[in-house]
Design a protein around this motif. Structure first.
Motif, PDB file in Angstrom:
ATOM      1  N   LEU A 131       0.806  -1.381   0.082  1.00 57.63           N
ATOM      2  CA  LEU A 131       0.180  -0.170   0.023  1.00 57.63           C
ATOM      3  C   LEU A 131       0.841   1.248  -0.022  1.00 57.63           C
ATOM      4  N   ASP A 132       1.855   1.320   0.711  1.00 58.59           N
ATOM      5  CA  ASP A 132       2.971   2.279   0.845  1.00 58.59           C
ATOM      6  C   ASP A 132       3.411   2.553  -0.587  1.00 58.59           C
ATOM      7  N   SER A 133       3.747   1.613  -1.354  1.00 62.21           N
ATOM      8  CA  SER A 133       4.561   1.932  -2.590  1.00 62.21           C
ATOM      9  C   SER A 133       3.154   2.289  -3.662  1.00 62.21           C
ATOM     10  N   ILE A 134       1.969   1.683  -3.559  1.00 63.45           N
ATOM     11  CA  ILE A 134       0.893   2.299  -4.494  1.00 63.45           C
ATOM     12  C   ILE A 134       0.853   3.833  -3.955  1.00 63.45           C
ATOM     13  N   ILE A 135       0.746   4.257  -2.777  1.00 66.43           N
ATOM     14  CA  ILE A 135       0.517   5.608  -2.317  1.00 66.43           C
ATOM     15  C   ILE A 135       1.580   6.578  -2.961  1.00 66.43           C
ATOM     16  N   GLU A 136       2.749   6.198  -2.932  1.00 62.77           N
ATOM     17  CA  GLU A 136       3.900   7.083  -3.351  1.00 62.77           C
ATOM     18  C   GLU A 136       3.907   7.195  -4.803  1.00 62.77           C
ATOM     19  N   LYS A 137       3.377   6.053  -5.445  1.00 64.06           N
ATOM     20  CA  LYS A 137       3.235   6.398  -6.890  1.00 64.06           C
ATOM     21  C   LYS A 137       1.994   6.742  -7.475  1.00 64.06           C
ATOM     22  N   THR A 138       1.278   7.239  -6.816  1.00 63.72           N
ATOM     23  CA  THR A 138      -0.073   7.582  -7.112  1.00 63.72           C
ATOM     24  C   THR A 138      -0.588   8.766  -6.568  1.00 63.72           C
ATOM     25  N   PRO A 139      -0.516   9.856  -7.282  1.00 60.07           N
ATOM     26  CA  PRO A 139      -1.044  11.192  -6.471  1.00 60.07           C
ATOM     27  C   PRO A 139      -2.411  11.289  -6.054  1.00 60.07           C
ATOM     28  N   SER A 140      -3.323  10.472  -6.783  1.00 62.55           N
ATOM     29  CA  SER A 140      -4.501  10.722  -6.095  1.00 62.55           C
ATOM     30  C   SER A 140      -4.778  10.016  -4.833  1.00 62.55           C
ATOM     31  N   GLU A 156      -5.843  -4.815  -9.527  1.00 64.99           N
ATOM     32  CA  GLU A 156      -6.217  -3.806 -10.814  1.00 64.99           C
ATOM     33  C   GLU A 156      -5.220  -2.570 -10.815  1.00 64.99           C
ATOM     34  N   ILE A 157      -5.102  -1.857  -9.483  1.00 65.90           N
ATOM     35  CA  ILE A 157      -4.429  -0.752  -9.443  1.00 65.90           C
ATOM     36  C   ILE A 157      -3.095  -0.950  -9.720  1.00 65.90           C
ATOM     37  N   ILE A 158      -2.413  -2.144  -9.320  1.00 64.79           N
ATOM     38  CA  ILE A 158      -1.164  -2.675  -9.528  1.00 64.79           C
ATOM     39  C   ILE A 158      -0.950  -2.696 -11.218  1.00 64.79           C
ATOM     40  N   SER A 159      -1.878  -3.236 -11.640  1.00 64.15           N
ATOM     41  CA  SER A 159      -1.763  -3.640 -13.144  1.00 64.15           C
ATOM     42  C   SER A 159      -1.621  -2.014 -13.839  1.00 64.15           C
ATOM     43  N   ASP A 160      -2.830  -1.265 -13.352  1.00 61.13           N
ATOM     44  CA  ASP A 160      -2.769   0.085 -14.123  1.00 61.13           C
ATOM     45  C   ASP A 160      -1.485   0.955 -13.758  1.00 61.13           C
ATOM     46  N   LEU A 161      -0.920   0.742 -12.863  1.00 61.95           N
ATOM     47  CA  LEU A 161       0.512   1.416 -12.515  1.00 61.95           C
ATOM     48  C   LEU A 161       1.533   0.943 -13.525  1.00 61.95           C
ATOM     49  N   LYS A 162       1.618  -0.323 -13.741  1.00 62.66           N
ATOM     50  CA  LYS A 162       2.588  -1.013 -14.515  1.00 62.66           C
ATOM     51  C   LYS A 162       2.371  -0.611 -15.809  1.00 62.66           C
ATOM     52  N   SER A 163       1.062  -0.444 -16.459  1.00 67.16           N
ATOM     53  CA  SER A 163       0.705  -0.243 -17.787  1.00 67.16           C
ATOM     54  C   SER A 163       1.337   1.273 -17.918  1.00 67.16           C
ATOM     55  N   LYS A 164       0.809   2.168 -16.980  1.00 72.22           N
ATOM     56  CA  LYS A 164       1.276   3.578 -17.188  1.00 72.22           C
ATOM     57  C   LYS A 164       2.836   3.748 -17.137  1.00 72.22           C
ATOM     58  N   ARG A 165       3.537   3.123 -16.485  1.00 66.53           N
ATOM     59  CA  ARG A 165       4.975   3.151 -16.479  1.00 66.53           C
ATOM     60  C   ARG A 165       5.741   2.715 -17.741  1.00 66.53           C
ATOM     61  N   SER A 166       5.105   1.524 -18.364  1.00 69.21           N
ATOM     62  CA  SER A 166       5.641   0.961 -19.649  1.00 69.21           C
ATOM     63  C   SER A 166       5.620   1.991 -20.809  1.00 69.21           C
TER      64      SER A 166
END
Lengths: 73, 73
Positions: free
Chosen positions: A36-45, B63-73
């Motif tokens: 969760l910490d890593s998701i919060i760090e990478k997602t401004p919203s 789903e949130i993690i896979s969204d993050l990964k697709s944005k990064r690549s």
């Protein structure tokens, strides 16, 4: 992909009405906390654990409902 | 599709170690409770609120993690 988290069901008393309300508590610790910490760090919203978990529940429940609907038809 | 639910962040003390652990609590009441009751009724693999919400969190976070990964690549 995901690590386990602890989830417990309990009752909470409404301080104003005295009414018992069911609640579900998720413990934010260990690898789940790191995730969760890593998701919060990478997602401004997302600014805190409630926002990430609230968003996950909303999309997860929407998915469960759409699975149920596709099975029925 | 989904109705709002109440979610709060709080700290819980571990009775054994005295350590404070962050927790997120979801209140199961009103229309959100009706929605969960209906999902449990229609889905033999879900027996209680913890199981539905736990499953929703798992798929929602995936789903949130896979969204993050697709944005990064």
């Amino acid at each position: 992909m995901m690590d386990n988290f602890t989830i417990v069901e309990d009752d909470l008393q409404n301080g104003d009405t005295g009414e018992l309300v069911k609640g579900v508590r998720i413990m934010v610790e260990g690898k789940f906390k790191n995730l969760l910490d890593s998701i919060i760090e990478k997602t401004p919203s997302f600014n805190n654990y409630s926002e990430v978990i609230g968003s996950a529940i909303t999309s997860g429940i929407t998915e469960i409902i759409s699975d149920l609907k596709s099975k029925r038809s």
